[in-house]
Design an enzyme around this catalytic site. Structure first.
Site, PDB file in Angstrom:
ATOM      1  N   ASP A 189      15.004  -7.288 -55.958  1.00  0.00           N
ATOM      2  CA  ASP A 189      14.989  -6.847 -57.186  1.00  0.00           C
ATOM      3  C   ASP A 189      14.392  -7.552 -58.109  1.00  0.00           C
ATOM      4  O   ASP A 189      14.166  -7.209 -59.318  1.00  0.00           O
ATOM      5  CB  ASP A 189      16.398  -6.243 -57.627  1.00  0.00           C
ATOM      6  N   GLU A 275      23.495 -21.179 -54.050  1.00  0.00           N
ATOM      7  CA  GLU A 275      22.089 -21.938 -54.079  1.00  0.00           C
ATOM      8  C   GLU A 275      22.735 -23.445 -54.127  1.00  0.00           C
ATOM      9  O   GLU A 275      22.254 -24.342 -53.285  1.00  0.00           O
ATOM     10  CB  GLU A 275      21.393 -21.895 -55.306  1.00  0.00           C
ATOM     11  N   ARG A 304      16.901  -7.004 -62.779  1.00  0.00           N
ATOM     12  CA  ARG A 304      17.863  -6.347 -62.114  1.00  0.00           C
ATOM     13  C   ARG A 304      17.736  -4.663 -62.335  1.00  0.00           C
ATOM     14  O   ARG A 304      17.765  -4.490 -63.670  1.00  0.00           O
ATOM     15  CB  ARG A 304      19.383  -6.354 -62.374  1.00  0.00           C
TER      16      ARG A 304
HETATM   17  C1  UGA Z   1      22.391 -13.360 -58.040  1.00  0.00           C
HETATM   18  C2  UGA Z   1      21.615 -14.314 -57.163  1.00  0.00           C
HETATM   19  O1  UGA Z   1      20.255 -14.235 -57.982  1.00  0.00           O
HETATM   20  C3  UGA Z   1      21.315 -13.689 -55.928  1.00  0.00           C
HETATM   21  O2  UGA Z   1      20.541 -14.463 -55.098  1.00  0.00           O
HETATM   22  C4  UGA Z   1      22.798 -13.930 -55.151  1.00  0.00           C
HETATM   23  O3  UGA Z   1      22.671 -13.668 -53.765  1.00  0.00           O
HETATM   24  C5  UGA Z   1      23.844 -12.922 -56.031  1.00  0.00           C
HETATM   25  O4  UGA Z   1      23.824 -13.296 -57.278  1.00  0.00           O
HETATM   26  C6  UGA Z   1      25.115 -13.134 -55.467  1.00  0.00           C
HETATM   27  O5  UGA Z   1      26.110 -12.906 -56.279  1.00  0.00           O
HETATM   28  O6  UGA Z   1      25.343 -13.656 -54.344  1.00  0.00           O
HETATM   29  P1  UGA Z   1      22.427 -10.493 -58.201  1.00  0.00           P
HETATM   30  O7  UGA Z   1      21.227  -9.807 -58.894  1.00  0.00           O
HETATM   31  O8  UGA Z   1      23.684 -10.568 -59.028  1.00  0.00           O
HETATM   32  O9  UGA Z   1      21.757 -11.977 -57.810  1.00  0.00           O
HETATM   33  O10 UGA Z   1      22.547 -10.089 -56.763  1.00  0.00           O
HETATM   34  P2  UGA Z   1      21.729  -8.729 -56.146  1.00  0.00           P
HETATM   35  O11 UGA Z   1      20.421  -8.656 -56.572  1.00  0.00           O
HETATM   36  O12 UGA Z   1      22.625  -7.677 -56.141  1.00  0.00           O
HETATM   37  O13 UGA Z   1      21.837  -9.176 -54.612  1.00  0.00           O
HETATM   38  C7  UGA Z   1      20.841 -10.180 -53.940  1.00  0.00           C
HETATM   39  C8  UGA Z   1      20.452  -9.913 -52.588  1.00  0.00           C
HETATM   40  O14 UGA Z   1      21.221  -9.409 -51.817  1.00  0.00           O
HETATM   41  C9  UGA Z   1      19.496  -8.643 -53.052  1.00  0.00           C
HETATM   42  O15 UGA Z   1      18.170  -8.738 -52.284  1.00  0.00           O
HETATM   43  C10 UGA Z   1      20.336  -7.467 -52.335  1.00  0.00           C
HETATM   44  O16 UGA Z   1      19.320  -6.441 -51.784  1.00  0.00           O
HETATM   45  C11 UGA Z   1      20.873  -8.159 -51.372  1.00  0.00           C
HETATM   46  N1  UGA Z   1      22.182  -7.464 -51.172  1.00  0.00           N
HETATM   47  C12 UGA Z   1      23.065  -7.318 -52.269  1.00  0.00           C
HETATM   48  C13 UGA Z   1      22.750  -7.262 -49.871  1.00  0.00           C
HETATM   49  O17 UGA Z   1      21.825  -7.452 -49.076  1.00  0.00           O
HETATM   50  N2  UGA Z   1      23.940  -6.507 -49.717  1.00  0.00           N
HETATM   51  C14 UGA Z   1      24.865  -6.481 -50.540  1.00  0.00           C
HETATM   52  O18 UGA Z   1      25.904  -5.699 -50.359  1.00  0.00           O
HETATM   53  C15 UGA Z   1      24.319  -6.483 -52.190  1.00  0.00           C
HETATM   54 MN    MN Z   2      19.269  -9.406 -58.209  1.00  0.00          MN
END
Ligand code: UGA
Ligand code: MN
Length: 325
Positions: A189, A275, A304
Site C-alpha cells: 500500500d 524492523e 495507507r
Molecule cells: C506498518 C509497517 O509499515 C508495516 O511494514 C508493518 O508490517 C505493520 O505496520 C505492522 O503493524 O506490522 P501498516 O500500514 O500499519 O504498516 O500495515 P499494513 O500496510 O496493513 O500491512 C503491511 C503489509 O502486510 C502490507 O503489504 C499488507 O498487505 C500485509 N498484510 C497486512 C498481510 O499480509 N496480512 C494482514 O493480515 C495484514
Molecule cells: Mn501499510
C-alpha cells in the site's frame, strides 16, 4: 537519342538502387518503445531480458546517416546490475487488486527487479495468480497464512510472509555464489518513487533513507553526521535501536545469506518493533549506509488506502455478469 537515354539510365540506376535500399533499411528499424514493453514473459527471473535501467536518454543527433551507422554498432557490455528483490506481503481485501496494480506499474519501470509476492493465505488465490501472469514482471508467487491467533489488532502484521520471502531467497541462492542483489520489503500500500530504486541498488550491506507520512509525522528520517547515522528523527519510540519503518531500508543479498538465522520474530515482538528487531540481527547503527542525499530526501511514502465503503453492496449477487475487482 535512344542510346543516350539508355546510357543515362544505366548511370543513374545504381544511385536509384542505393536510395531505395537506404529507405528500406530505415523503415525496417523498429521505433524505440516509449516505455519498456508491458507484457513480456513473466515468472522467471531475467527472462524477457534486461529492461532499460532508469536513466536519461542520450542526447545527440537524431537524424542523418552518421546516427544510423552508430546505432548499428553493438552497445558496450554493461556491468551486471544488482537484482532488486522486492518482498511484498499481501492479503485479500476489496482494494487488493488496485494496490497490486499500482505497485506493478511502478516495478515495471525498474530494471532488473524480481518481485516476491507472498499471499497471506492457505493457498495461492486465483486473483493474484491471474494478476501476476499478466503483470509483465519477473516474479515469484508464494503463500503462507498468518495463524489465526496472530490476526488481531495490535499485533505485528506479515511476519510469516516476509520470512517466507527470506526463506525463498536463501534457498534459491544456497548452491550458487551469490549474484549481486539487494532485498527490500515493499508493502503493497505504500508509494514508491522510481529514484528510490536507483538509491537502494548500490547498497553494500544495509542502507537507510527517510520515509514520508509515517509515525504521526510528515516524515521520519535517520540523522546523519559526516556520512554516518547518529540518531533518528521520529515521533514514536525514539528509543528503538533502529527507529525506522519497513519501507526505510534495504539489505544486500550477501548479508541475508551470511546471516541465515535472521528472521522476523513473533515472540516478544510488538508492532513497530519488527524492523528494529530484524536489523539488530544483521547490522549495527554505525554500519548503516545513508541514501537519498544523506537522508534529506523523501522517496517513499507510507500511504495507507482508506477502507472502501461497500454499504450498498447487495447481499446476494444481482448483476448478470461476475466481475473481478
Ligand atoms: C506498518 C509497517 O509499515 C508495516 O511494514 C508493518 O508490517 C505493520 O505496520 C505492522 O503493524 O506490522 P501498516 O500500514 O500499519 O504498516 O500495515 P499494513 O500496510 O496493513 O500491512 C503491511 C503489509 O502486510 C502490507 O503489504 C499488507 O498487505 C500485509 N498484510 C497486512 C498481510 O499480509 N496480512 C494482514 O493480515 C495484514
Ligand atoms: Mn501499510
Amino acid at each position: 537519342m535512344k542510346s543516350v537515354l539508355f546510357s543515362r539510365f544505366f548511370i543513374l540506376l545504381p544511385w536509384i538502387l542505393i536510395v531505395i535500399i537506404m529507405l528500406d533499411v530505415d523503415t525496417r528499424r523498429p521505433a524505440p518503445p516509449l516505455t519498456p514493453r508491458p507484457y513480456f514473459s513473466p515468472y522467471a527471473a531475467g527472462r524477457g531480458g534486461p529492461r532499460l535501467p532508469l536513466r536519461s536518454r542520450r542526447a545527440g543527433p537524431v537524424r542523418g546517416v552518421e546516427k544510423r551507422n552508430e546505432s548499428r554498432q553493438q552497445p558496450p557490455p554493461q556491468p551486471q546490475l544488482p537484482t532488486i528483490y522486492a518482498i511484498t506481503p499481501t492479503y485479500s481485501r476489496p482494494v487488493q487488486k488496485a494496490e497490486l496494480t499500482r505497485l506493478a506499474n511502478t516495478f515495471r519501470q525498474v530494471a532488473q527487479l524480481h518481485w516476491i509476492l507472498v499471499e497471506d493465505a492457505a493457498a495461492r488465490s486465483e486473483l493474484v495468480s491471474r494478476f501476476l501472469a499478466r503483470a509483465g514482471l519477473p516474479s515469484t508467487h508464494l503463500h503462507v497464512p498468518t495463524p489465526r491467533r496472530y490476526k488481531r489488532p495490535g499485533l505485528p502484521r506479515a511476519t510469516e510472509q516476509r520470512n517466507a520471502g527470506l526463506a525463498w531467497l536463501r534457498q534459491r541462492h544456497q548452491h550458487q555464489r551469490a549474484q549481486p542483489g539487494v532485498l527490500f520489503f515493499a508493502d503493497d500500500d505504500n508509494t514508491y518513487s522510481l529514484e528510490l530504486f536507483q538509491e537502494m541498488r548500490t547498497t553494500r550491506k544495509v542502507s537507510v533513507w527517510p520515509v514520508g507520512l509515517v509515525g504521526g509525522r510528515r516524515y521520519e528520517r535517520p540523522l546523519v553526521e559526516n556520512g554516518k547515522v547518529v540518531g533518528w528523527y521520529t515521533g514514536w519510540r525514539a528509543d528503538r535501536p533502529f527507529a525506522i519503518d519497513m519501507a526505510g531500508f534495504a539489505v544486500s543479498l550477501q548479508v541475508i545469506l551470511s546471516n541465515p538465522k535472521a528472521v522476523f520474530k513473533r515472540r516478544g515482538s510488538q508492532p513497530g518493533m519488527q524492523e528494529s528487531d530484524f536489523l539488530k540481527q544483521i547490522t549495527t547503527v554505525e554500519e548503516l549506509e545513508p541514501k537519498a542525499n544523506n537522508c534529506t530526501k523523501v522517496l517513499v511514502w507510507h500511504t495507507r488506502t482508506e477502507k472502501v465503503n461497500l454499504a450498498n453492496e447487495p447481499k446476494y449477487h444481482l448483476d448478470t455478469v461476475k466481475i473481478e475487482v
